[in-house]
Design an enzyme around this catalytic site. Sequence first.
Site, PDB file in Angstrom:
ATOM      1  N   GLU A  90      47.544  29.765  44.178  1.00 51.52           N
ATOM      2  CA  GLU A  90      46.240  29.434  43.586  1.00 51.52           C
ATOM      3  C   GLU A  90      46.473  28.695  42.283  1.00 51.52           C
ATOM      4  O   GLU A  90      46.772  29.301  41.255  1.00 51.52           O
ATOM      5  CB  GLU A  90      45.406  30.696  43.293  1.00 51.52           C
ATOM      6  CG  GLU A  90      44.866  31.396  44.508  1.00 51.52           C
ATOM      7  CD  GLU A  90      43.850  32.492  44.147  1.00 51.52           C
ATOM      8  OE1 GLU A  90      43.472  32.611  42.967  1.00 51.52           O
ATOM      9  OE2 GLU A  90      43.464  33.244  45.063  1.00 51.52           O
TER      10      GLU A  90
ATOM     11  N   GLU B 238      46.122  39.319  45.822  1.00 48.37           N
ATOM     12  CA  GLU B 238      46.392  39.694  44.427  1.00 48.37           C
ATOM     13  C   GLU B 238      46.322  41.219  44.283  1.00 48.37           C
ATOM     14  O   GLU B 238      45.649  41.743  43.383  1.00 48.37           O
ATOM     15  CB  GLU B 238      45.377  39.031  43.492  1.00 48.37           C
ATOM     16  CG  GLU B 238      45.525  37.533  43.388  1.00 48.37           C
ATOM     17  CD  GLU B 238      44.619  36.933  42.307  1.00 48.37           C
ATOM     18  OE1 GLU B 238      43.520  37.476  42.073  1.00 48.37           O
ATOM     19  OE2 GLU B 238      45.020  35.931  41.703  1.00 48.37           O
TER      20      GLU B 238
END
Length: 665
Positions: A279, A199
Amino acid sequence: MLINLFTALCLFVVVPFSNLDAVILPNPQRDAAVGADLAQVRSFTVGKNCFLKDGQPFRYISGSFHYWRQPPEYWEDTFHKMRAAGLNAVQTYLSWNLHEPEPEQYNFRGNVNIRRFIKTAQTSGLLVVLRPGPFIDAEVDMGGLPYWLLRMNSTMHLRSSDQSYLTYVERWFRKVLPLLADLTYANGGPIITVQVENEYGSYGSDLVYKEFLRDLTRELLGPDVVLFTTDGAADYLVVGGKVNGTLTTVDFGTGANVTQNFIDIERKYNTDGPLVNSEFYPGWLDHWAEPFNTVDYQDVVKTMKDMLDFSASFNTYMFYGGSNFGFGAGSNFGDTLEVIIQSYDYDAPISEAGDPTEKFMKIRELLGRYVPLPPGPVPPARPKAAYGKVRMVHAGNLFQNLPELIHSNSIKSPLPLSFEVLKQAHGFVLYRTVIPFATRDPSKLTVDRLYDRAIVFLDEKPIATLSRSAGVTSVDIYAEAGQTLDLLVQNEGRICFGSHINEMKGILGNVSIDGHNLTTWQMFPIDLPGFPVHDPKPFGFTEREIPSEFGLQAPSFYFGEFVVTERQDTFLQLDGWRHGYAFVNGRNLGRYWPVQGPQKTLYVPGVFLHENAPNILELFELEGAPCGHAQSCVITFVDQPHLNGTVPQLGTVRQLGTVRKLGKS
Ligand SMILES: *[C@@H]1O[C@H](CO)[C@@H](O)[C@H](O)[C@H]1NC(C)=O
Ligand SMILES: *[C@@H]1O[C@H](CO)[C@@H](O)[C@H](O)[C@H]1NC(C)=O
Ligand SMILES: *[C@@H]1O[C@H](CO)[C@@H](O)[C@H](O)[C@H]1NC(C)=O
Ligand SMILES: *[C@@H]1O[C@H](CO)[C@@H](O)[C@H](O)[C@H]1NC(C)=O
Ligand SMILES: *[C@@H]1O[C@H](CO)[C@@H](O)[C@H](O)[C@H]1NC(C)=O
Ligand SMILES: *[C@@H]1O[C@H](CO)[C@@H](O)[C@H](O)[C@H]1NC(C)=O
């Protein structure tokens, strides 16, 4: 823009159930017989809208499970449960800080035996999605980066192309990735895809850094592994995180507009590869003093169905959360420091103790409509034991035990030093000085940049608790010249996300009385076992009388013995105790803080216990033991977790210890 949904779909053939997805191992004879070299027999690549596994359209249905969050004895059982739910892959991070706790002291054994974890996944029929970081967040201390980076160079820019940072990253990758290179799919192992950073768009946009990691990973794992990036499903995040030459994936939870995230966002940057949610959140992380988070299974199943209908690949984060043993939990920085609780249950489909939940069964029901499920029933929950009450015995306070608790000589310095400089990764440091001047009554004691929590003592008597997260870093004291001032400073976990990840621990500013900075400090790093440890040993305390004055409120050690005939998972309930750390047979179960909540019990894996031999439970209770009467000086082993207990009302000062006014002696 009109989107033809059909072209976005991956059209794969559903084949009958096979547990061999991951386990076909290289076989030179067979491969020679079919005239194929291994790379042709086993290949995993990016195709149009799909992954291609051995040339066939393929989508993975994965779940996150972090090896360090469950004892290795249970890994295989958890993999079987994941497989039984319909999953065909497991996703894990590598937590650098556990593998290299001090520079070039590597650990790949026991709970951090990553090769064993990956190979067990393979023999359990699961493929592996690997996320080596080096930054991982994962709600662990410093987001998985080793704390000593801050000692090496306090101004280094983490997660960037700063050469002083890259040097250590490169040394680590060159150590760990070659250990895993033979486990890629093309080489006969289960690893299908490998993430670059984590991320990154939420943090930075340093292209040189991202390309450095991409190229190093390629060099060390070979050209045949699919690399990918993951970012939140928003343009600015994906733009900051994506790296040319890797597959762009997104992440999002329940209630999201799946069409929007996949088609409006991911497709812009991943024009014809497989759609992936790396995710998907079936639950959420938890902080002390905040209500326990849950996500309804109906919402989970609905969003999962939407993703399945896109033929997307996805990973459920977490499918099994487990525990933050020892000092492993990190913290977030919002309005204040928000500390991750000891449990990483996450309200995941498999509970902290490794058991299938109702959410698990509903997910399995859904997946069974899309993929063949393994034959037979879901492996059952492990039995739980309520061993009942254990009498605890006082073993002396902090000061009585100090000589045994310091691993090196105390360190002297004019000004307070950080944990990092003191080479203290976790836990506690006792900072000591002598008040050099006459003070007014009361006078104001202030700790500037207290990271994170401190118990204040005058002549070894506890008088107050200071806390960064509670916003209380000064206190009125009644003291006189010549008195010893001690501060027992607690590191509550380094920040795991955002721009504060480079923050050190300890007393980073000055300690002052009425504005006069105190100098001449002596510091005692307290040696408590972390996790994992290879050769756990109890402290071996002996009973001591409780000193009368403040004896029960002073940070003190307690121990108890119990014998079990059959070792089973259990939960340590600490009603009446306030705040501290618990150790079973020398293993650090972590922090308990029932007066704060929401977590009220600590998970104790049965494999931490001995059968038909004494088990030693030890507590380091910081703020108050219920030991006024022998009958109340107990802990209880129960057979149910209690994670969703009450927390302090919003807007009230978070739980502090007693602030006491002491008369002068
Ligand atoms: C520490 O890092 C900074 C930023 O990269 C760099 O300028 C400095 O030279 C480094 N210092 C040492 C001692 O490596
Ligand atoms: C991305 O990679 C391709 C081929 O690998 C190359 O042709 C292209 O110039 C690269 N784009 C950027 C922005 O680096
Ligand atoms: C979801 O996103 C798609 C694509 O942007 C849009 O057409 C649709 O209306 C959205 N659905 C909802 C319920 O907002
Ligand atoms: C602490 O106080 C001393 C003077 O007593 C000063 O030299 C030093 O800069 C101060 N430290 C910080 C971090 O401000
Ligand atoms: C005392 O320390 C504080 C920081 O902790 C600093 O701001 C201040 O300047 C110091 N005072 C003196 C007189 O050095
Ligand atoms: C806590 O969890 C239990 C068991 O799942 C449930 O019965 C109870 O309602 C929950 N309590 C709160 C306050 O959410």
